[in-house]
Design a protein around this motif. Structure first.
Motif, PDB file in Angstrom:
ATOM      1  N   VAL A  18      48.466  36.106  34.151  1.00  0.00           N
ATOM      2  CA  VAL A  18      47.708  36.894  35.110  1.00  0.00           C
ATOM      3  C   VAL A  18      48.123  36.385  36.480  1.00  0.00           C
ATOM      4  O   VAL A  18      48.124  35.171  36.731  1.00  0.00           O
ATOM      5  CB  VAL A  18      46.191  36.725  34.885  1.00  0.00           C
ATOM      6  CG1 VAL A  18      45.391  37.320  36.031  1.00  0.00           C
ATOM      7  CG2 VAL A  18      45.786  37.345  33.564  1.00  0.00           C
ATOM      8  N   PRO A  51      48.316  37.218  40.960  1.00  0.00           N
ATOM      9  CA  PRO A  51      47.815  38.032  42.063  1.00  0.00           C
ATOM     10  C   PRO A  51      48.869  38.964  42.663  1.00  0.00           C
ATOM     11  O   PRO A  51      48.526  39.970  43.277  1.00  0.00           O
ATOM     12  CB  PRO A  51      47.339  37.006  43.092  1.00  0.00           C
ATOM     13  CG  PRO A  51      48.013  35.731  42.743  1.00  0.00           C
ATOM     14  CD  PRO A  51      48.365  35.794  41.289  1.00  0.00           C
ATOM     15  N   ASP A  52      50.156  38.650  42.481  1.00  0.00           N
ATOM     16  CA  ASP A  52      51.235  39.439  43.090  1.00  0.00           C
ATOM     17  C   ASP A  52      52.366  39.589  42.069  1.00  0.00           C
ATOM     18  O   ASP A  52      53.187  38.677  41.890  1.00  0.00           O
ATOM     19  CB  ASP A  52      51.724  38.735  44.355  1.00  0.00           C
ATOM     20  CG  ASP A  52      52.786  39.507  45.109  1.00  0.00           C
ATOM     21  OD1 ASP A  52      53.512  40.329  44.506  1.00  0.00           O
ATOM     22  OD2 ASP A  52      52.912  39.268  46.321  1.00  0.00           O
ATOM     23  N   TYR A  81      44.657  48.382  37.047  1.00  0.00           N
ATOM     24  CA  TYR A  81      45.467  47.170  36.898  1.00  0.00           C
ATOM     25  C   TYR A  81      46.934  47.544  36.960  1.00  0.00           C
ATOM     26  O   TYR A  81      47.305  48.706  36.858  1.00  0.00           O
ATOM     27  CB  TYR A  81      45.129  46.427  35.592  1.00  0.00           C
ATOM     28  CG  TYR A  81      45.451  47.195  34.333  1.00  0.00           C
ATOM     29  CD1 TYR A  81      46.671  47.024  33.690  1.00  0.00           C
ATOM     30  CD2 TYR A  81      44.542  48.088  33.779  1.00  0.00           C
ATOM     31  CE1 TYR A  81      46.973  47.724  32.535  1.00  0.00           C
ATOM     32  CE2 TYR A  81      44.840  48.801  32.623  1.00  0.00           C
ATOM     33  CZ  TYR A  81      46.044  48.609  32.009  1.00  0.00           C
ATOM     34  OH  TYR A  81      46.347  49.304  30.856  1.00  0.00           O
ATOM     35  N   THR A  98      47.919  42.103  36.610  1.00  0.00           N
ATOM     36  CA  THR A  98      46.950  41.792  37.652  1.00  0.00           C
ATOM     37  C   THR A  98      45.879  42.860  37.662  1.00  0.00           C
ATOM     38  O   THR A  98      46.159  44.035  37.394  1.00  0.00           O
ATOM     39  CB  THR A  98      47.619  41.673  39.037  1.00  0.00           C
ATOM     40  OG1 THR A  98      46.681  41.167  39.967  1.00  0.00           O
ATOM     41  CG2 THR A  98      48.162  42.993  39.529  1.00  0.00           C
ATOM     42  N   TRP A 134      41.658  40.756  33.832  1.00  0.00           N
ATOM     43  CA  TRP A 134      42.911  40.275  34.417  1.00  0.00           C
ATOM     44  C   TRP A 134      42.708  39.834  35.862  1.00  0.00           C
ATOM     45  O   TRP A 134      43.598  39.931  36.692  1.00  0.00           O
ATOM     46  CB  TRP A 134      43.984  41.360  34.314  1.00  0.00           C
ATOM     47  CG  TRP A 134      43.922  42.001  32.972  1.00  0.00           C
ATOM     48  CD1 TRP A 134      44.387  41.489  31.792  1.00  0.00           C
ATOM     49  CD2 TRP A 134      43.308  43.244  32.657  1.00  0.00           C
ATOM     50  NE1 TRP A 134      44.099  42.343  30.763  1.00  0.00           N
ATOM     51  CE2 TRP A 134      43.431  43.435  31.268  1.00  0.00           C
ATOM     52  CE3 TRP A 134      42.653  44.229  33.406  1.00  0.00           C
ATOM     53  CZ2 TRP A 134      42.938  44.560  30.614  1.00  0.00           C
ATOM     54  CZ3 TRP A 134      42.158  45.342  32.764  1.00  0.00           C
ATOM     55  CH2 TRP A 134      42.305  45.496  31.385  1.00  0.00           C
ATOM     56  N   ALA A 193      42.733  37.808  38.968  1.00  0.00           N
ATOM     57  CA  ALA A 193      43.579  36.716  39.467  1.00  0.00           C
ATOM     58  C   ALA A 193      43.055  36.170  40.787  1.00  0.00           C
ATOM     59  O   ALA A 193      43.791  35.521  41.517  1.00  0.00           O
ATOM     60  CB  ALA A 193      45.015  37.199  39.621  1.00  0.00           C
ATOM     61  N   ALA A 199      47.050  32.443  39.961  1.00  0.00           N
ATOM     62  CA  ALA A 199      47.817  32.768  38.756  1.00  0.00           C
ATOM     63  C   ALA A 199      47.467  31.794  37.634  1.00  0.00           C
ATOM     64  O   ALA A 199      47.098  30.647  37.882  1.00  0.00           O
ATOM     65  CB  ALA A 199      49.308  32.704  39.065  1.00  0.00           C
TER      66      ALA A 199
END
Length: 151
Positions: A10, A12-13, A42, A58, A65, A67, A71
């Motif tokens: 998982v 964030p970017d 997502y 994410t 998921w 975040a 991560a």
């Protein structure tokens, strides 16, 4: 273990994680896809060339998921002949359901495995052809956990 086909992080970017995996380990990627389950939008992507595959996903705060805390390694995915039988078996073994996609029409379930600090995902084998067509065109069928042989 029979049926293993991916590990998931998982993040964030997604784009940054894809670039970092590519630069560090040469991992190649499919194109990310946006989707929705219940109230959650997502994004998801799988590496090419597997199995095993690397999955990046994410989602918003509060989703399976999420975040927002950074991560993390999230789960290992396994094909299952029968999620409805496999989930109770894992619960009996001390791995409770953390989230199930079944109420949303998606035949998978995440189970907490505290000993590794992550989850185990069972995905119904009925989804394997669609998975291969989307993420690994031309790929051959993968092994499946036989829940009947585990009781």
């Amino acid at each position: 273990m029979t049926g293993f086909y991916h590990v998931c992080f998982v993040v964030p970017d997604i784009e940054q994680a894809m670039r970092d995996f590519q630069r560090s380990a040469g991992v190649e990627w499919s194109d990310p896809v946006s989707d929705r389950m219940g109230e959650w939008d997502y994004r998801i992507v799988f590496s090419t060339g597997g199995p095993p595959f690397v999955e990046l996903i994410t989602g918003p705060t509060g989703s399976p998921w999420d975040a927002s805390q950074g991560a993390r390694f999230d789960h290992m995915g396994f094909w299952s002949r029968d999620v409805a039988q496999g989930s109770p078996r894992l619960e009996k073994e001390g791995m409770p359901v953390d989230f199930s996609g079944c109420p949303y029409g998606r035949p998978f379930a995440y189970h907490r495995m505290d000993s590794i600090g992550a989850r185990i995902e069972l995905v119904d084998v009925s989804r394997q052809t669609a998975f291969l067509n989307k993420w690994h065109p031309g790929g051959e069928a993968m092994p499946v956990i036989d829940e009947n042989s585990r009781d």
